[in-house]
Motif scaffolding. Structure first.
Motif, short mmCIF file in Angstrom:
data_model
loop_
_atom_site.label_atom_id
_atom_site.label_comp_id
_atom_site.label_asym_id
_atom_site.label_seq_id
_atom_site.Cartn_x
_atom_site.Cartn_y
_atom_site.Cartn_z
N PHE A 44 -3.59 9.80 -21.55
CA PHE A 44 -3.73 10.02 -20.12
C PHE A 44 -4.34 8.79 -19.45
N MET A 45 -5.37 8.21 -20.07
CA MET A 45 -6.02 7.04 -19.49
C MET A 45 -5.05 5.87 -19.38
N ILE A 46 -4.22 5.68 -20.41
CA ILE A 46 -3.24 4.59 -20.39
C ILE A 46 -2.22 4.80 -19.27
N ALA A 47 -1.76 6.04 -19.11
CA ALA A 47 -0.85 6.34 -18.01
C ALA A 47 -1.54 6.12 -16.67
N PHE A 48 -2.81 6.47 -16.59
CA PHE A 48 -3.61 6.29 -15.38
C PHE A 48 -3.69 4.81 -14.99
N VAL A 49 -3.95 3.96 -15.98
CA VAL A 49 -4.04 2.52 -15.74
C VAL A 49 -2.67 1.93 -15.40
N GLY A 50 -1.61 2.52 -15.96
CA GLY A 50 -0.26 1.99 -15.75
C GLY A 50 0.12 1.86 -14.29
N TRP A 51 -0.31 2.84 -13.48
CA TRP A 51 0.02 2.81 -12.05
C TRP A 51 -1.23 2.71 -11.19
N MET A 52 -2.27 2.14 -11.72
CA MET A 52 -3.48 1.96 -10.92
C MET A 52 -3.69 0.47 -10.64
N PRO A 53 -3.54 0.00 -9.39
CA PRO A 53 -3.15 0.78 -8.22
C PRO A 53 -1.65 0.96 -8.08
N ALA A 54 -0.87 0.18 -8.86
CA ALA A 54 0.59 0.25 -8.80
C ALA A 54 1.14 -0.51 -10.00
N PRO A 55 2.43 -0.32 -10.34
CA PRO A 55 3.04 -1.16 -11.37
C PRO A 55 3.06 -2.62 -10.92
N ILE A 56 2.90 -3.54 -11.83
CA ILE A 56 2.86 -4.96 -11.46
C ILE A 56 4.20 -5.43 -10.90
N ASP A 57 5.27 -4.66 -11.14
CA ASP A 57 6.57 -4.98 -10.54
C ASP A 57 6.45 -5.14 -9.02
N VAL A 58 5.52 -4.41 -8.43
CA VAL A 58 5.38 -4.40 -6.97
C VAL A 58 5.04 -5.79 -6.43
N LEU A 118 -9.88 1.71 -2.54
CA LEU A 118 -10.87 2.67 -2.03
C LEU A 118 -10.26 4.07 -1.88
N LEU A 119 -8.99 4.13 -1.46
CA LEU A 119 -8.33 5.44 -1.35
C LEU A 119 -8.11 6.05 -2.72
N ALA A 120 -7.82 5.24 -3.73
CA ALA A 120 -7.69 5.76 -5.10
C ALA A 120 -9.00 6.38 -5.55
N LEU A 121 -10.10 5.70 -5.25
CA LEU A 121 -11.43 6.23 -5.58
C LEU A 121 -11.69 7.52 -4.83
N ALA A 122 -11.26 7.58 -3.57
CA ALA A 122 -11.45 8.77 -2.75
C ALA A 122 -10.71 9.97 -3.34
N PHE A 123 -9.49 9.77 -3.81
CA PHE A 123 -8.74 10.87 -4.41
C PHE A 123 -9.40 11.34 -5.70
N LEU A 124 -9.92 10.41 -6.50
CA LEU A 124 -10.61 10.80 -7.72
C LEU A 124 -11.85 11.63 -7.39
N ALA A 177 0.83 -1.21 0.00
CA ALA A 177 0.00 0.00 0.00
C ALA A 177 0.86 1.25 0.00
N GLY A 178 1.96 1.22 0.78
CA GLY A 178 2.86 2.36 0.83
C GLY A 178 3.49 2.65 -0.53
N ALA A 179 3.79 1.59 -1.28
CA ALA A 179 4.35 1.78 -2.62
C ALA A 179 3.29 2.26 -3.60
N ALA A 180 2.04 1.80 -3.41
CA ALA A 180 0.96 2.12 -4.34
C ALA A 180 0.38 3.52 -4.10
N ILE A 181 0.15 3.85 -2.81
CA ILE A 181 -0.50 5.13 -2.49
C ILE A 181 0.52 6.24 -2.58
N GLY A 182 0.76 6.69 -3.77
CA GLY A 182 1.74 7.74 -4.00
C GLY A 182 1.34 8.48 -5.25
N VAL A 183 2.13 8.31 -6.30
CA VAL A 183 1.87 9.01 -7.56
C VAL A 183 0.52 8.62 -8.15
N SER A 184 0.19 7.32 -8.13
CA SER A 184 -1.07 6.88 -8.74
C SER A 184 -2.28 7.48 -8.06
#
Length: 424
Positions: free
Chosen positions: A193-207, A244-250, A23-30
């Motif tokens: 923009f949408m593709i970039a949005f999906v790229g880090w939503m919720p995080a890169p799969i590398d995580v 849910l936090l991603a939705l909250a920011f949107l 979560a710490g890695a995900a809840i950032g730029v995305s």
């Protein structure tokens, strides 16, 4: 009954850690950048994209802790069992994206620090200070400090964000009719923009690979390997909370900024001020420092988490790719220090020479993560369904179907992106 529930709750809190680091890695730029921007520009038009991205990526993130718990190894070890080519493929993806990803989170963190602390030195110098500070925290505190810090930071951000969303429901704003934009499927810029949005939503799969390594580290700290169901529960709670936090920011971006004619800046410092203003406009000026601290520490935690992950990933890459060389290395500490030096140096090169703004860095990094998603998703699926994976720990029918739907989705959109960029 109450005693039984308390026992289960204690078990849950004991294994709590790797999921929160995810979560710490995900809840950032995305979240702070991309989700807020999506709501500010397109209102609620991309909510369904956010939901689908979180749903289709879920199996591939879960496979990290699942594999680590079932085998006692990380996903890179799993790639080796599939074939040396799999390790090589992951190495190419990692090395190709790690400097851009590290630069993106560092740039956003530096922007927040510059705004909140009123720092007037150059952004590049702030970025370097952030990177060196993160390095020192990791070296001195190691996993246990990271495990403790992340729990407090995520809790503060979650509480302030939820309160801010409900407070913003009744907010009044001046609407500019020409700013009432809707997502346009014929506009290449908006598709990008949408593709970039999906790229880090919720995080890169590398995580997912990072999660497998953190899960191993957590088991080492606890002194035993927890049950698979407890590990998966801890991850699922963290994953759902992150979504849910991603939705909250949107929603925050939509409620406070959509239709006002004001757009989130590409400049890191200005963006930080706009982000904090979104909160204070719904909560009141009294919340300025609470929100500032929560947002800043969230990005600091993301930067430290990402910085912690890459050296942990690079070492098993060498171990699996060059086993004889790895065995001859008596002292592994200097190898870890070398990884940190390479990571910091590569990140600073991008920040100084290869990017003109925070937006450019974020756009490049998120798009790169989108394009590599099909490869990493397929690798993770291949590992957890391989013959060396214990049968009882392999994913069930639903996760297998969802995995193939996700792989197909990411692959199709990758080809669409290539068509739009290089053919049209």
């Amino acid at each position: 009954m109450m005693g039984f529930s308390l026992i289960k709750l204690k078990k849950f809190f004991k294994v709590l850690g790797p999921g929160l680091l995810y979560a710490g890695a995900a809840i950032g730029v995305s979240h702070l950048v991309q989700s807020t921007r999506a709501g500010a520009i397109f209102n609620y038009d991309l909510v369904w994209v956010l939901i689908i991205a979180n749903l289709l990526k879920y199996p591939f993130f879960e496979y990290g802790p699942r594999y680590a718990n079932a085998t006692g190894n990380n996903l890179i070890d799993g790639y080796k069992n599939v074939g040396s080519w799999a390790v090589l493929l992951f190495t190419v993806v990692t090395v190709g994206s790690m400097f851009a990803i590290m630069a993106a989170v560092t740039a956003v963190t530096a922007g927040l620090l510059a705004f909140v602390l009123k720092i007037t030195i150059s952004m590049n110098m702030i970025c370097l200070i952030v990177l060196i500070t993160g390095f020192l925290i990791i070296i001195v505190g190691k996993y246990s400090l990271l495990d403790k810090l992340i729990k407090v930071i995520i809790l503060i951000l979650a509480v302030t964000t939820i309160i801010a969303v409900f407070s913003a429901l009744g907010i009044e704003k001046e609407i500019t009719p020409e700013a009432l934009d809707r997502f346009n499927w014929d506009d290449v810029t908006e598709i990008m923009f949408m593709i970039a949005f999906v790229g880090w939503m919720p995080a890169p799969i590398d995580v997912s690979v990072w999660s497998s390594i953190w899960s191993k580290e957590k088991a080492k700290v606890m002194g035993y390997n927890p049950k698979l169901r407890d590990v998966l529960l801890e991850f699922r709670v963290s994953y759902i909370g992150t979504a849910l936090l991603a939705l909250a920011f949107l929603v925050m971006g939509a409620l406070v900024m959509y239709g006002t004619g004001e757009f989130l800046s590409e400049n890191g410092t200005i963006f930080a001020g706009q982000l904090i203003t979104i909160y204070t406009s719904s909560l009141g000026n009294w919340a300025y420092w609470i929100v500032s601290i929560a947002a800043t520490f969230t990005m600091i935690s993301t930067t430290i988490t990402v910085m912690d992950a890459y050296p942990r990933v690079l070492s098993p890459i060498v171990e699996n790719s060059l086993p004889k060389l790895w065995e001859r290395l008596k002292n592994k500490l200097w190898i870890t220090l070398l990884w940190f030096f390479i990571l910091i140096a590569g990140t600073m090169i991008i920040l100084v020479y290869a990017a003109k703004s925070m937006g450019a860095i974020v756009g490049f990094a998120t798009t790169l993560s989108f394009l590599t998603a099909p490869v990493l998703a397929w690798l993770n699926y291949r590992v957890v369904t391989d013959k060396h994976m214990p049968v009882e720990a392999r994913p069930g029918k639903f996760l297998r179907i969802l995995s193939w739907v996700g792989i197909a989705f990411f692959t199709i959109f990758t080809f669409i992106y290539i068509y739009w960029v290089y053919v049209i």
